[in-house]
Design a protein around this motif. Structure first.
Motif, PDB file in Angstrom:
ATOM      1  N   PRO A  66       0.814  -1.217   0.000  1.00  0.00           N
ATOM      2  CA  PRO A  66       0.000   0.000   0.000  1.00  0.00           C
ATOM      3  C   PRO A  66       0.845   1.264   0.000  1.00  0.00           C
ATOM      4  N   GLN A  67       0.283   2.310  -0.577  1.00  0.00           N
ATOM      5  CA  GLN A  67       0.910   3.632  -0.558  1.00  0.00           C
ATOM      6  C   GLN A  67       0.484   4.352   0.727  1.00  0.00           C
ATOM      7  N   ILE A  92      -4.361  -2.588  -7.885  1.00  0.00           N
ATOM      8  CA  ILE A  92      -5.095  -2.874  -6.654  1.00  0.00           C
ATOM      9  C   ILE A  92      -4.067  -3.207  -5.575  1.00  0.00           C
ATOM     10  N   HIS A  93      -4.008  -2.394  -4.528  1.00  0.00           N
ATOM     11  CA  HIS A  93      -3.007  -2.574  -3.473  1.00  0.00           C
ATOM     12  C   HIS A  93      -3.576  -3.383  -2.315  1.00  0.00           C
ATOM     13  N   ARG A  94      -2.696  -4.129  -1.666  1.00  0.00           N
ATOM     14  CA  ARG A  94      -3.166  -4.947  -0.549  1.00  0.00           C
ATOM     15  C   ARG A  94      -3.380  -4.085   0.695  1.00  0.00           C
ATOM     16  N   GLY A  95      -3.990  -4.693   1.728  1.00  0.00           N
ATOM     17  CA  GLY A  95      -4.433  -3.947   2.890  1.00  0.00           C
ATOM     18  C   GLY A  95      -3.330  -3.590   3.867  1.00  0.00           C
ATOM     19  N   THR A  96      -3.773  -2.941   4.947  1.00  0.00           N
ATOM     20  CA  THR A  96      -2.907  -2.646   6.090  1.00  0.00           C
ATOM     21  C   THR A  96      -3.541  -3.312   7.315  1.00  0.00           C
ATOM     22  N   THR A  97      -3.049  -2.974   8.490  1.00  0.00           N
ATOM     23  CA  THR A  97      -3.620  -3.546   9.709  1.00  0.00           C
ATOM     24  C   THR A  97      -5.065  -3.102   9.938  1.00  0.00           C
ATOM     25  N   ASP A  98      -5.534  -2.092   9.222  1.00  0.00           N
ATOM     26  CA  ASP A  98      -6.909  -1.629   9.397  1.00  0.00           C
ATOM     27  C   ASP A  98      -7.907  -2.735   9.067  1.00  0.00           C
ATOM     28  N   ARG A  99      -7.820  -3.282   7.840  1.00  0.00           N
ATOM     29  CA  ARG A  99      -8.740  -4.356   7.435  1.00  0.00           C
ATOM     30  C   ARG A  99      -8.005  -5.612   6.987  1.00  0.00           C
ATOM     31  N   ILE A 100      -6.689  -5.571   6.949  1.00  0.00           N
ATOM     32  CA  ILE A 100      -5.830  -6.693   6.552  1.00  0.00           C
ATOM     33  C   ILE A 100      -5.920  -6.985   5.056  1.00  0.00           C
ATOM     34  N   LYS A 101      -7.044  -6.725   4.443  1.00  0.00           N
ATOM     35  CA  LYS A 101      -7.176  -7.045   3.021  1.00  0.00           C
ATOM     36  C   LYS A 101      -7.913  -5.940   2.272  1.00  0.00           C
ATOM     37  N   THR A 102      -7.629  -5.892   0.996  1.00  0.00           N
ATOM     38  CA  THR A 102      -8.417  -5.130   0.033  1.00  0.00           C
ATOM     39  C   THR A 102      -9.250  -6.142  -0.730  1.00  0.00           C
ATOM     40  N   LYS A 103     -10.537  -5.878  -0.880  1.00  0.00           N
ATOM     41  CA  LYS A 103     -11.426  -6.893  -1.440  1.00  0.00           C
ATOM     42  C   LYS A 103     -12.249  -6.338  -2.592  1.00  0.00           C
ATOM     43  N   HIS A 118      -5.469   0.591  -0.678  1.00  0.00           N
ATOM     44  CA  HIS A 118      -5.449  -0.329   0.451  1.00  0.00           C
ATOM     45  C   HIS A 118      -6.735  -0.267   1.277  1.00  0.00           C
ATOM     46  N   ASP A 119      -7.148  -1.440   1.744  1.00  0.00           N
ATOM     47  CA  ASP A 119      -8.255  -1.585   2.688  1.00  0.00           C
ATOM     48  C   ASP A 119      -9.615  -1.199   2.113  1.00  0.00           C
ATOM     49  N   CYS A 120      -9.725  -1.130   0.799  1.00  0.00           N
ATOM     50  CA  CYS A 120     -11.036  -0.890   0.190  1.00  0.00           C
ATOM     51  C   CYS A 120     -11.835  -2.182   0.145  1.00  0.00           C
ATOM     52  N   HIS A 137      -9.450   2.751   2.258  1.00  0.00           N
ATOM     53  CA  HIS A 137     -10.515   2.540   3.241  1.00  0.00           C
ATOM     54  C   HIS A 137     -11.915   2.835   2.693  1.00  0.00           C
ATOM     55  N   VAL A 138     -12.080   2.908   1.395  1.00  0.00           N
ATOM     56  CA  VAL A 138     -13.385   3.187   0.793  1.00  0.00           C
ATOM     57  C   VAL A 138     -14.207   1.903   0.737  1.00  0.00           C
TER      58      VAL A 138
END
Length: 265
Positions: A66-67, A92-103, A118-120, A137-138
């Motif tokens: 993630p950026q 499509i970037h992978r997540g952070t500790t917020d949601r762990i994944k982008t889906k 990230h985290d979308c 996070h969207v």
């Protein structure tokens, strides 16, 4: 089904009937479902999970870090559902500790040059038109359509069956079932055409229309409007979805368009 000029890490897990064209790179800890096609010059990085019968077009990059300056190389993921198409040069970037994944859900169409940060969470049956830019996070609800060259601010939520017009700057939440248009982005009516195409009855659509007339045309504040709707309208899935979405909105929802002195007809 895999071209000899493709690199696949030994730890990657590919199902049967996966087809991968030349000059594509598949990193470790990647899973690709049955029947998926991946075009040339695609990069699929660590932690990506792709479902069945997807189509990934040339130049796409999935699963890059993630950026986000808070990212500290933690183990995170990208998940893509079944039957989703990702066109040229999508990132499509992978997540952070917020949601762990982008889906990204199933049966989606992500058009060329779009970016999902990230985290979308993008629901099922969604369309992101060319160069849609989705910040971190969207959340995008099922069946939502985002027009070309839209920019969606971080933490924004777009409700299910909503339509966002092309070229929009989305800095507030977009409630479900509506059209979001104009500049600044504003309520532009109910997405009646989309709802009809998806099998909503005339009674359901009319209730949604009546609810949004209360919210946007009756001169009430949001709290008053939601209380009125809960008292006066029978409980339905659509009513409860609208009320819950607006009540839980973190950024506030888009407003009704107000014509200014410098606006043209």
């Amino acid at each position: 089904m895999i071209h000899p000029h493709t690199y696949i890490h030994p730890n990657a897990r590919l199902a049967q009937n996966v087809k991968i064209d030349p000059f594509t790179v598949i990193h470790q800890d990647v899973e690709i479902g049955e029947g998926t096609w991946i075009g040339s010059n695609v990069t699929i990085m660590e932690g990506v999970r792709i479902g069945k019968n997807c189509r990934i077009f040339p130049g796409a990059v999935l699963g890059a870090v993630p950026q986000d300056l808070k990212y500290d190389n933690e183990k995170t993921y990208v998940e893509i559902g079944d039957n989703t198409t990702i066109r040229e040069f999508v990132t499509i970037h992978r997540g952070t500790t917020d949601r762990i994944k982008t889906k990204v859900g199933s049966n989606c169409l992500i058009m060329a040059y779009s970016h999902i940060a990230h985290d979308c969470i993008v629901g099922n049956n969604c369309i992101l038109s060319n160069s849609a830019q989705i910040a971190g996070h969207v959340i995008v609800g099922d069946w939502a359509i985002i027009g070309g060259v839209c920019a969606v601010h971080q933490f924004v939520q777009i409700g299910q069956h909503a339509y966002v017009g092309g070229g929009s700057l989305v800095s507030k939440d977009v409630p479900p079932y509506i059209k979001a248009v104009r500049n600044p982005l504003s309520y532009g009516g109910v997405n009646s055409v989309g709802l009809k195409r998806r099998g909503f009855t005339l009674q359901q659509i009319n209730q949604v229309l009546d609810i949004y007339r209360i919210i946007y045309n009756k001169g009430l504040n949001i709290t008053q409007a939601l209380e009125y709707i809960e008292e006066e309208f029978p409980a339905t899935d659509e009513r409860d979805e609208i009320v819950t979405f607006i009540r839980e909105s973190g950024r506030g929802v888009i407003k009704r368009f107000t014509k200014g002195a410098n606006d043209e007809d």
